[in-house]
Scaffold this motif. Structure first.
Motif, PDB file in Angstrom:
ATOM      1  N   SER A 160       0.820  -1.207   0.000  1.00 42.42           N
ATOM      2  CA  SER A 160       0.000   0.000   0.000  1.00 42.42           C
ATOM      3  C   SER A 160       0.858   1.263   0.000  1.00 42.42           C
ATOM      4  N   LYS A 161       2.115   1.165   0.474  1.00 44.01           N
ATOM      5  CA  LYS A 161       2.970   2.363   0.490  1.00 44.01           C
ATOM      6  C   LYS A 161       3.292   2.821  -0.923  1.00 44.01           C
ATOM      7  N   ALA A 162       3.588   1.877  -1.805  1.00 41.71           N
ATOM      8  CA  ALA A 162       3.874   2.250  -3.191  1.00 41.71           C
ATOM      9  C   ALA A 162       2.628   2.811  -3.861  1.00 41.71           C
ATOM     10  N   PHE A 163       1.475   2.184  -3.622  1.00 47.24           N
ATOM     11  CA  PHE A 163       0.230   2.668  -4.197  1.00 47.24           C
ATOM     12  C   PHE A 163      -0.128   4.024  -3.621  1.00 47.24           C
ATOM     13  N   PHE A 164       0.113   4.218  -2.306  1.00 44.71           N
ATOM     14  CA  PHE A 164      -0.161   5.507  -1.677  1.00 44.71           C
ATOM     15  C   PHE A 164       0.732   6.590  -2.267  1.00 44.71           C
ATOM     16  N   MET A 165       1.993   6.274  -2.530  1.00 41.92           N
ATOM     17  CA  MET A 165       2.898   7.244  -3.142  1.00 41.92           C
ATOM     18  C   MET A 165       2.414   7.604  -4.552  1.00 41.92           C
ATOM     19  N   PHE A 166       1.929   6.607  -5.282  1.00 43.61           N
ATOM     20  CA  PHE A 166       1.372   6.842  -6.619  1.00 43.61           C
ATOM     21  C   PHE A 166       0.160   7.767  -6.544  1.00 43.61           C
ATOM     22  N   LEU A 167      -0.752   7.503  -5.573  1.00 40.02           N
ATOM     23  CA  LEU A 167      -1.924   8.359  -5.420  1.00 40.02           C
ATOM     24  C   LEU A 167      -1.542   9.770  -4.983  1.00 40.02           C
ATOM     25  N   GLU A 168      -0.546   9.880  -4.121  1.00 41.45           N
ATOM     26  CA  GLU A 168      -0.086  11.208  -3.702  1.00 41.45           C
ATOM     27  C   GLU A 168       0.447  11.997  -4.889  1.00 41.45           C
ATOM     28  N   SER A 169       1.180  11.337  -5.795  1.00 41.68           N
ATOM     29  CA  SER A 169       1.696  12.044  -6.972  1.00 41.68           C
ATOM     30  C   SER A 169       0.561  12.462  -7.894  1.00 41.68           C
ATOM     31  N   ILE A 170      -0.457  11.608  -8.029  1.00 44.09           N
ATOM     32  CA  ILE A 170      -1.629  11.987  -8.831  1.00 44.09           C
ATOM     33  C   ILE A 170      -2.325  13.189  -8.200  1.00 44.09           C
ATOM     34  N   LYS A 171      -2.460  13.166  -6.874  1.00 43.66           N
ATOM     35  CA  LYS A 171      -3.109  14.273  -6.172  1.00 43.66           C
ATOM     36  C   LYS A 171      -2.331  15.571  -6.357  1.00 43.66           C
ATOM     37  N   GLU A 172      -1.012  15.496  -6.270  1.00 42.86           N
ATOM     38  CA  GLU A 172      -0.198  16.695  -6.452  1.00 42.86           C
ATOM     39  C   GLU A 172      -0.307  17.245  -7.870  1.00 42.86           C
ATOM     40  N   CYS A 173      -0.303  16.349  -8.853  1.00 45.66           N
ATOM     41  CA  CYS A 173      -0.466  16.791 -10.247  1.00 45.66           C
ATOM     42  C   CYS A 173      -1.846  17.400 -10.465  1.00 45.66           C
ATOM     43  N   TYR A 174      -2.852  16.820  -9.837  1.00 49.35           N
ATOM     44  CA  TYR A 174      -4.206  17.353  -9.963  1.00 49.35           C
ATOM     45  C   TYR A 174      -4.319  18.723  -9.308  1.00 49.35           C
ATOM     46  N   GLU A 175      -3.653  18.905  -8.175  1.00 49.23           N
ATOM     47  CA  GLU A 175      -3.644  20.231  -7.535  1.00 49.23           C
ATOM     48  C   GLU A 175      -3.009  21.263  -8.453  1.00 49.23           C
ATOM     49  N   ALA A 176      -1.960  20.859  -9.155  1.00 51.38           N
ATOM     50  CA  ALA A 176      -1.324  21.781 -10.097  1.00 51.38           C
ATOM     51  C   ALA A 176      -2.281  22.123 -11.244  1.00 51.38           C
ATOM     52  N   LEU A 177      -3.041  21.139 -11.712  1.00 48.32           N
ATOM     53  CA  LEU A 177      -4.016  21.378 -12.779  1.00 48.32           C
ATOM     54  C   LEU A 177      -5.111  22.326 -12.315  1.00 48.32           C
ATOM     55  N   VAL A 178      -5.597  22.121 -11.082  1.00 45.67           N
ATOM     56  CA  VAL A 178      -6.665  22.969 -10.563  1.00 45.67           C
ATOM     57  C   VAL A 178      -6.178  24.392 -10.359  1.00 45.67           C
ATOM     58  N   SER A 179      -4.964  24.569  -9.922  1.00 45.40           N
ATOM     59  CA  SER A 179      -4.468  25.919  -9.665  1.00 45.40           C
ATOM     60  C   SER A 179      -4.109  26.658 -10.948  1.00 45.40           C
ATOM     61  N   PHE A 180      -3.970  25.921 -12.052  1.00 49.52           N
ATOM     62  CA  PHE A 180      -3.670  26.553 -13.335  1.00 49.52           C
ATOM     63  C   PHE A 180      -4.942  27.181 -13.875  1.00 49.52           C
ATOM     64  N   PRO A 181      -4.907  28.454 -14.270  1.00 54.86           N
ATOM     65  CA  PRO A 181      -6.119  29.107 -14.759  1.00 54.86           C
ATOM     66  C   PRO A 181      -6.608  28.477 -16.074  1.00 54.86           C
ATOM     67  N   VAL A 182      -7.906  28.284 -16.153  1.00 52.14           N
ATOM     68  CA  VAL A 182      -8.508  27.664 -17.340  1.00 52.14           C
ATOM     69  C   VAL A 182      -8.828  28.694 -18.370  1.00 52.14           C
TER      70      VAL A 182
END
Length: 93
Positions: A71-93
């Motif tokens: 689960s640690k590897a999967f959790f790290m994968f999900l954390e990276s997805i979450k961080e990338c998604y935060e970057a997408l949300v903060s980018f103006p559309v």
């Protein structure tokens, strides 16, 4: 199901799993309604991006509660997805 035989961790997992399923259900409803009534694409695209944030955070938090092998590897994968998604949300559309 008899909840008196479960420990706190099991009850917490069951409750959080139920909340994740509700989040996924309501997200699916909102997304389908926005796609069905697609009238203002620019505004609704931004709304859809924000709507999709809830299930990502819910699944990420639920996996954080799990303590299984791998689960640690999967959790790290999900954390990276979450961080990338935060970057997408903060980018103006």
């Amino acid at each position: 199901m008899d909840l008196s035989h479960l420990n706190r961790g099991q009850i917490t997992l069951m409750g959080s799993g139920a909340c994740v399923l509700l989040t996924l259900h309501f997200t699916q409803q909102l997304v389908s309604q926005h796609l069905f009534h697609w009238k203002n694409p620019k505004e609704q695209k931004a709304i859809l991006i924000i709507i999709l944030m809830a299930p990502i955070y819910a699944v990420d938090s639920f996996v954080g509660l799990l303590d299984v092998r791998g689960s640690k590897a999967f959790f790290m994968f999900l954390e990276s997805i979450k961080e990338c998604y935060e970057a997408l949300v903060s980018f103006p559309v």
